[in-house]
Each structure stands twice: as structure tokens, then as C-alpha cells.
Scaffold this motif. Sequence first.
Motif, PDB file in Angstrom:
ATOM      1  N   GLU A  50       0.811  -1.273  -0.164  1.00  0.00           N
ATOM      2  CA  GLU A  50      -0.021   0.143  -0.067  1.00  0.00           C
ATOM      3  C   GLU A  50       0.968   1.272  -0.035  1.00  0.00           C
ATOM      4  OE1 GLU A  50      -3.480   0.223  -0.064  1.00  0.00           O
ATOM      5  OE2 GLU A  50      -3.508  -1.740  -0.557  1.00  0.00           O
ATOM      6  N   VAL A  51       2.216   1.207   0.549  1.00  0.00           N
ATOM      7  CA  VAL A  51       2.891   2.465   0.497  1.00  0.00           C
ATOM      8  C   VAL A  51       3.887   2.316  -0.780  1.00  0.00           C
ATOM      9  CG1 VAL A  51       3.000   2.602   3.015  1.00  0.00           C
ATOM     10  CG2 VAL A  51       4.769   1.036   1.994  1.00  0.00           C
ATOM     11  N   PRO A  52       4.450   3.266  -0.956  1.00  0.00           N
ATOM     12  CA  PRO A  52       5.326   3.118  -2.339  1.00  0.00           C
ATOM     13  C   PRO A  52       6.519   2.672  -2.122  1.00  0.00           C
ATOM     14  CG  PRO A  52       5.102   5.508  -1.328  1.00  0.00           C
ATOM     15  CD  PRO A  52       4.211   4.796  -0.622  1.00  0.00           C
ATOM     16  N   VAL A  53       7.047   2.020  -3.018  1.00  0.00           N
ATOM     17  CA  VAL A  53       8.542   0.956  -2.853  1.00  0.00           C
ATOM     18  C   VAL A  53       9.431   1.805  -3.780  1.00  0.00           C
ATOM     19  CG1 VAL A  53       9.589  -1.248  -3.130  1.00  0.00           C
ATOM     20  CG2 VAL A  53       7.107  -0.859  -2.080  1.00  0.00           C
ATOM     21  N   LEU A  54      10.567   2.378  -3.198  1.00  0.00           N
ATOM     22  CA  LEU A  54      11.383   2.807  -4.121  1.00  0.00           C
ATOM     23  C   LEU A  54      12.808   1.692  -4.318  1.00  0.00           C
ATOM     24  CD1 LEU A  54      13.073   5.046  -5.622  1.00  0.00           C
ATOM     25  CD2 LEU A  54      13.691   5.889  -3.552  1.00  0.00           C
ATOM     26  N   LEU A  55      12.786   1.275  -5.581  1.00  0.00           N
ATOM     27  CA  LEU A  55      13.767   0.350  -5.754  1.00  0.00           C
ATOM     28  C   LEU A  55      15.031   1.094  -6.286  1.00  0.00           C
ATOM     29  CD1 LEU A  55      11.861  -2.521  -7.569  1.00  0.00           C
ATOM     30  CD2 LEU A  55      12.635  -2.135  -5.032  1.00  0.00           C
ATOM     31  N   ASN A  56      16.119   0.800  -5.927  1.00  0.00           N
ATOM     32  CA  ASN A  56      17.653   1.313  -6.083  1.00  0.00           C
ATOM     33  C   ASN A  56      18.346   0.258  -6.739  1.00  0.00           C
ATOM     34  OD1 ASN A  56      19.939   2.966  -6.683  1.00  0.00           O
ATOM     35  ND2 ASN A  56      20.408   2.563  -4.529  1.00  0.00           N
ATOM     36  N   PHE A  57      18.514   0.103  -8.172  1.00  0.00           N
ATOM     37  CA  PHE A  57      19.143  -0.923  -8.725  1.00  0.00           C
ATOM     38  C   PHE A  57      20.649  -0.146  -8.874  1.00  0.00           C
ATOM     39  CE2 PHE A  57      15.158  -1.941  -9.830  1.00  0.00           C
ATOM     40  CZ  PHE A  57      15.336  -3.359  -9.918  1.00  0.00           C
ATOM     41  N   PHE A  58      21.651  -0.754  -8.341  1.00  0.00           N
ATOM     42  CA  PHE A  58      22.884  -0.266  -8.076  1.00  0.00           C
ATOM     43  C   PHE A  58      24.175  -1.339  -8.180  1.00  0.00           C
ATOM     44  CE2 PHE A  58      22.582  -2.339  -4.087  1.00  0.00           C
ATOM     45  CZ  PHE A  58      23.701  -2.455  -3.714  1.00  0.00           C
ATOM     46  N   THR A  59      25.423  -0.989  -8.218  1.00  0.00           N
ATOM     47  CA  THR A  59      26.755  -1.872  -8.128  1.00  0.00           C
ATOM     48  C   THR A  59      27.632  -1.154  -7.339  1.00  0.00           C
ATOM     49  OG1 THR A  59      27.735  -0.929 -10.063  1.00  0.00           O
ATOM     50  CG2 THR A  59      26.412  -2.744 -10.590  1.00  0.00           C
ATOM     51  N   GLU A  60      28.407  -2.072  -6.514  1.00  0.00           N
ATOM     52  CA  GLU A  60      29.498  -1.326  -5.801  1.00  0.00           C
ATOM     53  C   GLU A  60      30.464  -0.615  -6.585  1.00  0.00           C
ATOM     54  OE1 GLU A  60      29.084  -0.673  -2.616  1.00  0.00           O
ATOM     55  OE2 GLU A  60      27.530  -2.087  -2.208  1.00  0.00           O
ATOM     56  N   TRP A  61      30.653  -1.017  -7.896  1.00  0.00           N
ATOM     57  CA  TRP A  61      31.818  -0.274  -8.661  1.00  0.00           C
ATOM     58  C   TRP A  61      31.420   0.862  -9.434  1.00  0.00           C
ATOM     59  CZ3 TRP A  61      30.225  -0.435 -13.685  1.00  0.00           C
ATOM     60  CH2 TRP A  61      29.229  -1.561 -13.771  1.00  0.00           C
ATOM     61  N   ASN A  62      30.225   1.240  -9.156  1.00  0.00           N
ATOM     62  CA  ASN A  62      29.872   2.366 -10.159  1.00  0.00           C
ATOM     63  C   ASN A  62      29.664   3.523  -8.911  1.00  0.00           C
ATOM     64  OD1 ASN A  62      27.170   4.114 -10.527  1.00  0.00           O
ATOM     65  ND2 ASN A  62      27.813   3.241 -12.547  1.00  0.00           N
ATOM     66  N   GLU A  63      30.454   4.618  -9.180  1.00  0.00           N
ATOM     67  CA  GLU A  63      30.431   5.796  -8.290  1.00  0.00           C
ATOM     68  C   GLU A  63      29.032   6.473  -8.071  1.00  0.00           C
ATOM     69  OE1 GLU A  63      33.038   9.608  -8.386  1.00  0.00           O
ATOM     70  OE2 GLU A  63      34.199   7.897  -9.035  1.00  0.00           O
ATOM     71  N   ASP A  64      28.337   6.737  -9.217  1.00  0.00           N
ATOM     72  CA  ASP A  64      27.100   7.278  -8.858  1.00  0.00           C
ATOM     73  C   ASP A  64      26.289   6.306  -8.116  1.00  0.00           C
ATOM     74  OD1 ASP A  64      27.514   9.644 -10.347  1.00  0.00           O
ATOM     75  OD2 ASP A  64      26.901   8.746 -12.048  1.00  0.00           O
ATOM     76  N   SER A  65      26.258   5.165  -8.208  1.00  0.00           N
ATOM     77  CA  SER A  65      25.416   4.180  -7.392  1.00  0.00           C
ATOM     78  C   SER A  65      25.670   4.355  -6.027  1.00  0.00           C
ATOM     79  CB  SER A  65      25.689   2.508  -7.952  1.00  0.00           C
ATOM     80  OG  SER A  65      25.133   2.597  -9.214  1.00  0.00           O
ATOM     81  N   VAL A  66      27.207   4.330  -5.812  1.00  0.00           N
ATOM     82  CA  VAL A  66      27.726   4.506  -4.243  1.00  0.00           C
ATOM     83  C   VAL A  66      27.240   5.760  -3.772  1.00  0.00           C
ATOM     84  CG1 VAL A  66      29.641   4.465  -2.885  1.00  0.00           C
ATOM     85  CG2 VAL A  66      29.156   2.842  -4.719  1.00  0.00           C
ATOM     86  N   GLY A  67      27.215   6.669  -4.319  1.00  0.00           N
ATOM     87  CA  GLY A  67      26.686   8.189  -3.925  1.00  0.00           C
ATOM     88  C   GLY A  67      25.419   8.190  -3.620  1.00  0.00           C
ATOM     89  N   MET A  68      24.378   7.455  -4.304  1.00  0.00           N
ATOM     90  CA  MET A  68      23.097   7.360  -4.065  1.00  0.00           C
ATOM     91  C   MET A  68      22.822   6.774  -2.422  1.00  0.00           C
ATOM     92  SD  MET A  68      21.216   9.058  -6.061  1.00  0.00           S
ATOM     93  CE  MET A  68      19.573   8.431  -5.530  1.00  0.00           C
ATOM     94  N   HIS A  69      23.837   6.014  -2.010  1.00  0.00           N
ATOM     95  CA  HIS A  69      23.256   5.393  -0.694  1.00  0.00           C
ATOM     96  C   HIS A  69      22.891   6.368   0.342  1.00  0.00           C
ATOM     97  CE1 HIS A  69      24.285   1.783  -2.480  1.00  0.00           C
ATOM     98  NE2 HIS A  69      25.724   1.544  -2.229  1.00  0.00           N
ATOM     99  N   GLU A  70      23.832   7.486   0.388  1.00  0.00           N
ATOM    100  CA  GLU A  70      23.434   8.511   1.390  1.00  0.00           C
ATOM    101  C   GLU A  70      22.209   9.192   1.194  1.00  0.00           C
ATOM    102  OE1 GLU A  70      25.580  12.495   3.231  1.00  0.00           O
ATOM    103  OE2 GLU A  70      26.895  11.084   2.281  1.00  0.00           O
ATOM    104  N   VAL A  71      22.135   9.750  -0.122  1.00  0.00           N
ATOM    105  CA  VAL A  71      20.604  10.130  -0.383  1.00  0.00           C
ATOM    106  C   VAL A  71      19.378   9.064   0.061  1.00  0.00           C
ATOM    107  CG1 VAL A  71      19.297  10.846  -2.527  1.00  0.00           C
ATOM    108  CG2 VAL A  71      21.741  11.274  -2.326  1.00  0.00           C
ATOM    109  N   LEU A  72      19.642   8.023  -0.144  1.00  0.00           N
ATOM    110  CA  LEU A  72      18.363   7.243   0.121  1.00  0.00           C
ATOM    111  C   LEU A  72      18.408   7.041   1.710  1.00  0.00           C
ATOM    112  CD1 LEU A  72      18.988   4.516  -2.561  1.00  0.00           C
ATOM    113  CD2 LEU A  72      17.304   6.245  -2.450  1.00  0.00           C
ATOM    114  N   ARG A  73      19.487   7.112   2.126  1.00  0.00           N
ATOM    115  CA  ARG A  73      19.265   7.211   3.711  1.00  0.00           C
ATOM    116  C   ARG A  73      18.679   8.333   4.419  1.00  0.00           C
ATOM    117  NH1 ARG A  73      24.419   4.601   3.681  1.00  0.00           N
ATOM    118  NH2 ARG A  73      25.651   6.640   3.892  1.00  0.00           N
ATOM    119  N   ASP A  74      18.776   9.601   3.787  1.00  0.00           N
ATOM    120  CA  ASP A  74      18.012  10.646   3.966  1.00  0.00           C
ATOM    121  C   ASP A  74      16.767  10.526   3.614  1.00  0.00           C
ATOM    122  OD1 ASP A  74      20.449  11.503   4.737  1.00  0.00           O
ATOM    123  OD2 ASP A  74      20.793  12.902   3.030  1.00  0.00           O
TER     124      ASP A  74
END
Length: 98
Positions: free
Chosen positions: A11-35
Motif C-alpha cells: 500500500e505504501v510506495p516502494v523505491l527500488l534502487n538498482f546499483f553496483t558497488e563499482w559504479n561511483e554514482d550508485s555508491v553516492g546514492m546510498h547516502e541520499v536514500l538514507r536521507d
Amino acid sequence: MSKFGQLINTEVPVLLNFFTEWNEDSVGMHEVLRDVAAALGDNAKIIKINVDKNQELSDALRIKGLPTLIIYKNSEMKWRQSGTQDPNSLIALLKQYA
């Protein structure tokens, strides 16, 4: 794949974040998603999916660019975009579907 169906059928929206540990932009999104998670609490779910460990799902959803963010609600895709996002935009999007 049935586990994926259970993840997005909420019932609540689900945000899926597809990432890899070797992609700099992916790793940078981790902090954004915590916020985003801190701001929304129980009003949304945020799930990180490592494409290297979930190749079948990534292929099925045609994940090409990283990071790729997808919002589902009640098993229906509501929004999808590749590339980095800022926390305020994501919070506003998730509130729109709450």
C-alpha cells in the motif's frame, strides 16, 4: 521472481534502487536514500538491489544505466529514471504516491 512480486505489492510506495558497488554514482546514492528513508519513515519502503547479485531481475526490468530508481505501488510501476537524484525530489515523488 515471486519474492519480487511480494516486495512491490504494498500500500505504501516502494523505491527500488538498482546499483553496483563499482559504479561511483550508485555508491553516492546510498547516502541520499538514507536521507529519504529517514524523512519518510513508514510512509515508504526503500530497497537497494545489487545488479551484480540479481542479474535475472535486472535483465527482466531492462536495467541499463546505473543507478536506476523505480517506484512501485500495489505492484504497478509509477515512476522510473536512471541517474542520480536529490533527496528532496525523491521525497516529493514518494509523497505523491503515498
